[in-house]
Each structure stands twice: as C-alpha cells, then as structure tokens.
Design a protein around this motif. Sequence first.
Motif, short mmCIF file in Angstrom:
data_model
loop_
_atom_site.label_atom_id
_atom_site.label_comp_id
_atom_site.label_asym_id
_atom_site.label_seq_id
_atom_site.Cartn_x
_atom_site.Cartn_y
_atom_site.Cartn_z
N VAL A 77 -0.11 2.86 -10.25
CA VAL A 77 0.22 3.22 -8.86
C VAL A 77 0.36 1.96 -8.01
O VAL A 77 1.30 1.82 -7.22
CB VAL A 77 -0.86 4.15 -8.27
N LEU A 78 -0.56 1.02 -8.17
CA LEU A 78 -0.51 -0.22 -7.40
C LEU A 78 0.73 -1.04 -7.72
O LEU A 78 1.35 -1.64 -6.83
CB LEU A 78 -1.77 -1.06 -7.66
N ASP A 109 3.62 0.12 -8.79
CA ASP A 109 4.78 0.80 -8.19
C ASP A 109 4.83 0.54 -6.69
O ASP A 109 5.91 0.41 -6.11
CB ASP A 109 4.70 2.31 -8.45
N ASN A 110 3.67 0.46 -6.06
CA ASN A 110 3.62 0.27 -4.62
C ASN A 110 4.19 -1.09 -4.21
O ASN A 110 4.75 -1.23 -3.12
CB ASN A 110 2.17 0.37 -4.13
N ARG A 111 4.07 -2.09 -5.08
CA ARG A 111 4.61 -3.42 -4.76
C ARG A 111 6.12 -3.37 -4.57
O ARG A 111 6.70 -4.20 -3.87
CB ARG A 111 4.29 -4.41 -5.89
N THR A 154 7.75 -0.74 -3.32
CA THR A 154 8.05 0.34 -2.38
C THR A 154 8.33 -0.22 -1.00
O THR A 154 7.64 -1.11 -0.52
CB THR A 154 6.85 1.32 -2.30
N ARG A 167 8.33 -0.41 3.04
CA ARG A 167 7.24 -0.15 3.97
C ARG A 167 7.77 0.46 5.27
O ARG A 167 8.72 -0.06 5.88
CB ARG A 167 6.51 -1.45 4.32
N TYR A 199 2.30 3.65 8.36
CA TYR A 199 1.86 2.42 7.71
C TYR A 199 0.36 2.47 7.42
O TYR A 199 -0.10 2.08 6.34
CB TYR A 199 2.17 1.22 8.60
N GLN A 220 -0.22 4.63 4.41
CA GLN A 220 0.19 3.96 3.19
C GLN A 220 -0.81 2.86 2.80
O GLN A 220 -1.20 2.74 1.63
CB GLN A 220 1.58 3.34 3.39
N GLN A 221 -1.25 2.09 3.78
CA GLN A 221 -2.20 1.03 3.51
C GLN A 221 -3.56 1.56 3.08
O GLN A 221 -4.23 0.98 2.22
CB GLN A 221 -2.37 0.14 4.74
N GLU A 243 -4.08 4.29 1.42
CA GLU A 243 -3.94 4.72 0.03
C GLU A 243 -4.05 3.53 -0.91
O GLU A 243 -4.77 3.57 -1.92
CB GLU A 243 -2.61 5.43 -0.19
N VAL A 244 -3.35 2.44 -0.57
CA VAL A 244 -3.39 1.25 -1.42
C VAL A 244 -4.79 0.65 -1.44
O VAL A 244 -5.31 0.28 -2.50
CB VAL A 244 -2.38 0.20 -0.90
#
Length: 705
Positions: free
Chosen positions: A610-611, A613-615, A617, A619, A626, A629-630, A632-633
């Motif tokens: 997941v992390l 994939d987030n890179r 994604t 923003r 935001y 989203q942050q 969640e990360v």
Amino acid sequence: MKKPSLFAKAFLSISLLTILVSATPLNDDPPSKNETILRYVGAMLEQGHYSPKKIDDNFSKEIFSEFLKRLDPSKRILLEKDVAKLRKYETTIDDEIHGSPLAFFAAADEIYKNRIVEAEEIYKNYIEKPFEFTKDDVLELDADKVDFASNDSERKERWRKYLKWQTLDRYLDAQETQEKNKDKKDFVVKSDQELEKEARAKVKKAMDKYFDRLRNKFDENQRFAMLVNTITNEMDPHTDFFPPVEKRSFDERLSGRFFGIGALLQQEDDKIKIKSVTTGGPAWKSGEIQANDFIVKVAQATGEAEDITGYTTDDAVKLIRGAEGSEVKVTVQKPDGTLKTVSMIRAELKLDETFARSVIINSGKHKIGLIDLPAFYADFQRPQAARCSQDVAKEVARLKAEGVEGIILDIRDNGGGSLQEVVNMVGLFIKTGPVVQIRDRAGRPSQMGDNDPSVLYDGPLVVMVNERSASASEIFASAIQDYKRGVVVGSSSTFGKGTVQRAFPVGGNGTGSGAGDLGAVHLTLQKYYRVDGGATQLKGVESDIVLPGLYEAYKVREKDSPNALVWDEMPKASYQTWTYAPDLAVLQQKNQERLSTNDVFKQIKDNTNVLADNRRTARSLEIQKYKAQQKEVRDISTKVRNLTQLKDDLSVANLSSDLEAINSDSLKKDRNDFWVKYLKKDVYLGETLNIMNDVIQQKGMALKN
C-alpha cells in the motif's frame, strides 16, 4: 613466464585503445577536458564492456531522452521548446562519443542554467503569497506521467502546486503540534494565518538551500559527470563514471578506511555543524575546533577555499576526507560569529560498524552467535589491511570460544565488495570446491574456489539476506545454498547483481586507486554464476525460507532496471554438498506452522504494498482530502514500524571481551547501543532464531567442533 590474466589483458587492451583514441581527434584542435573524458569512456565501453550496446543513432536517442530526464527529474525547470531546440542533437551524441566536437552538452547546459534562474524567480514570487487550501488542486507526483511544460504558464502552475503541497504539509504539522500543546503553560496559540505564514517561511528556507546547492555544488562539472553516467548506465546499471573525488569516496566505502579530521557532522539549515569531535583525531589535536562550530569553507593543501554553504553532509564529507597524510584547511565559524581557519593533516578514522562485529543471543533454547557483515570489504592498496574474511574468521573463533551452538551471518543490506574475499569467506565453512563461476565477454569460463580442506566452523549456519543484499553477498548466499551448508532466510530474492566491475583510469597514468586525473570508469567486464550453473544476475538468490522484506514492493532490485543484463546459465561445476545438510522441507513446514498463528510478515507485505502504491499516487491539495490521505499513510507507516518490532526483547549481549573497547569511547558506545537495541526488537531476527533452533535440533546438526 606467467601468462597475463584475462583481467590484465582487458586492462592492457583498454588502456592502449584509449590512449590511441585520445591522441586522434577528428579535427585539428586539441580536445577539451570533457571531450577527452567522453572519448576515453566511449572506447572503454565499446572495447571492454561485457555486453556492449552499439553506440549509434538509436543509442544516442536513448541518451538524449534519459539525460534530460535526469537533468530535470521533476519537470519543473525545462520547457517543451527547450527539448525541441535540443532535438537536433538527438542522433549526434554517438558522433561526439566517437570524436566529434562536444556540442549537445554545451547547448543543454546553457539552457539549463538560464532556466534555473527563471525557476528561482518563479518560486520566490509564489512563496511570498498565502496559499488557499480549500481549493481542490491535484499534484501529480509521478513525473513519468507528465511531459515537460508546454509553456511558461504551465511551468509556473507546476511550481505553484509543488510549493502549495510543501506548505500544506508543514502547515498541518504545525496545526497538529499546536493541538497537542495548546493547554500547556506558556504555550502560545497562533492563528491559522500565522501558522500558514510560518509554514511558507520554512518552505522558503528549504528552497533557498536547494537553489544554493544548485549554484554551489551542482555545477557544470557535476552536470557533465551526469551525462557521462547516463552513457555508461545505458550499457548496464553498474557501469559508472566517477570523477576523482567520487572515486575516492567509493574506494573508502569498499576498504572501510577513511582519512579525515575526526569530527561528526550534521546539517543544520544550509550549514554544516560539528556535532562532536573524536578524541585523538586531527580536529581534537588542533585544539581549535569544538562541537557547535559551523564549517563554512574547505580547502585542500594548495587549492582555493570552497564555500560549502548549502552542501549536504555527504558532499561536505567528500571534501574534508582525502588521502592519508594530506593537508586540509577548514574554516569554522564559532558560536560568537568569529571565523577561524585551521590546517590539519588527515588521519585514519575507524568506525566499528563498517567492519564485521558479533553478539551473543540467548534464544531461550540455545546460545546463538550473530555476525553482522555490512560489506565484503578489502583495501586493495594495502595487503596487510582489514579483510572481511579474516575479520569474520576472528569473530567465528571468538563465538566458538563462547560455546555458541549455532551462528547467524547477517548480510542484509550488504551491497557486496571484493570477489576474492567472498571466496575466502565461503572457505571458512566448506572443505574444498568451487565457490563462483565466471564468464568474460568472449565466453571464456573460469572458476574461483577454496583449496584449503580445513573448516573453521562446521556447526549450524543460517544466512540472513534481504532484497538489498547484492553482488558478493549473493555469491556467498548462493554458495552456502548450493553446498547445502546452511539455510538462507529472508526476502523472496536478493538484489540480482551478477556482474563484475573493475576500475579503469580516465586520463593520467591511473596508478594507485584506479582513478586517473579525470576520474575512473567502473566497467562491467564479466558475469558470475553459481556453482549450480545459474546466474544470480536478474533473479538473485531465492531464500530457502521467505520472510517478505520491507522494500520488496518498492522496485529496487536489478530486475526493475530497464538496462539490466539478462539472466542465463552455464554448465554446473563439480562440487560435493555438505554431509550434514538440514532438511529444508521440515524447516519450511515448521516456519509455516508458526506463521499460521502469527501473520506479522503477511501484514508487513500487505502494508508495504500500500505504501509503495501511494508513492505513485497524485495528491489532492484540498486540506480535508489531504489530511485524510496523509492520515492513512501515517497510520500504515506506524503499523509497519510496529510490526517490525518484537513485543518482547530478544536476549542480545556484546561479547565480554568487547566491552572495554566499547565503553572507552562515548560515541562508539552510543553506536553500539543503538545496534544492540535494534537487534533486540528485530522481528526478522526473532523468526530467524526460531529457524536456527529448528536447525540445531535436527539430527546430525549438533555442534561438533
């Protein structure tokens, strides 16, 4: 007469060829320094590389595209029309490599320097005005998904979004800090407008530092080195060009020896601060340098002082370190603002964590020794200097004297090093036989192996690896695996670097470290293969027992590089497997039984996916989206960090014979304590100890020495 080795033949042929090439320019003018470098490098690639690509128009097109991408990776500097203007050079870079006047770099560099000035002005204009965080802007983080800006307005918009993102991130941090501390005595609560202004001020300071570095460090020489590396890397990811100072830094990492002033540095804003001074080192002996001084300039013995404002600590260290016994002049700013220039003679600095070291672990069932090996180091210039095989042998002997029942060799994050050292080290654990097979560009095979029938350690052995264990680490792990001498535990596979490089000088006579006065090329000359015939190239070494690694999802392996050489194989060597080989099927079954009741490694894998994939994604810059989203990360990152730490500490202790040396130096003690604390919480080590317990308990694997 002894015949020259294949390596010696390659060296002679490349050296002679480059001398001829550099002496025959295609016009009457003598070549410039950069043209000389390019011709040397081109000749090396074509005549010496293991599997050279043809340097033609297609090669030129690849270099053209990749260099501009490296020059402006975020695509906030150059414009589409710049690329269009440079397009006429798209198929001429190969001609420049072969001797034509150097035109592409000069044209690209001139455009880049002008665009940097414009970009700095753009960012300064935007950072002076408040950002509106309720507007739902979207920032694309994956530069591969966008082209260079079509016009100045589009480029400005990219800068606006980027600066807004940076400010928003700091603004939310400030809000969170204020929320946590608002009820504390004397804490000053600020308005959102004040917090936003302070956030912008922090971004401005960071951007000022960034542009200072572009001006002071990333100069024309650095940019040209980037072009040359773009060319060498097109052959394969490990054929590199090193300017002289970078070559020295590479040699230091390989040898484990450093020559400097004995000061621990840290970055503070745009300055380099001295955090501490090592007792007995040149800085300490000078009596002029203390903790909390700032280093503002560095000069070599006879050179001009270089202002290091805006430098990273790594860049500053490269200037401060140098050859043993050489002079360096450091200008420091004292806390009271006064300046002092101090001349020092560089001396050797020893960092224990760069060499093999060991601890004792009580697994609850057995006494286990762990040897940490950060690199397969060797100092090629000093035959009597540290060698990792000798150091590991000493650690093994010490652990045996402590009565350990098994040894874990930790080569996680070990990027490799000396080929001969890994052969010597495998010999500590097997009787005799080949360790690695090698093939050169002509297809000629050879072997390196252990001819000493003595075995230093014949007890249970487990090797810990991860996806960043590379090169010599993979030779060691594969040999232990093929001989069935021990069990390899870790990531689904190691890095996958199965190629051999040698340093060749560019310019000068190339004596000493392999660097000429213009630098050096680490050239891929050979590929190596396991004794079972398969290459480690691309595929790496698959662990006997897989514990998913933290970086597997981030695409960091050799197979993720578009220019990686292919996997292949050669005939199997003749070798005898270990008589007391553990039953892997039983070990794997017991490991699965444990993990069926504890899915920690599955959770690590799922969450790091997941992390990763987030890179990639985009923003949202609308504050509520935001924040969500942050959060969640952050929550996932915290979860991963917690997953990697055991709830109950492992019983890890230094050898008693090491304690006096560790406690004699506060910095050494701090570094050691940090390492031991890390091991105590390491979930990967925890399961590896369980595996070692299983190995010891198998019939025939009890310690016999």
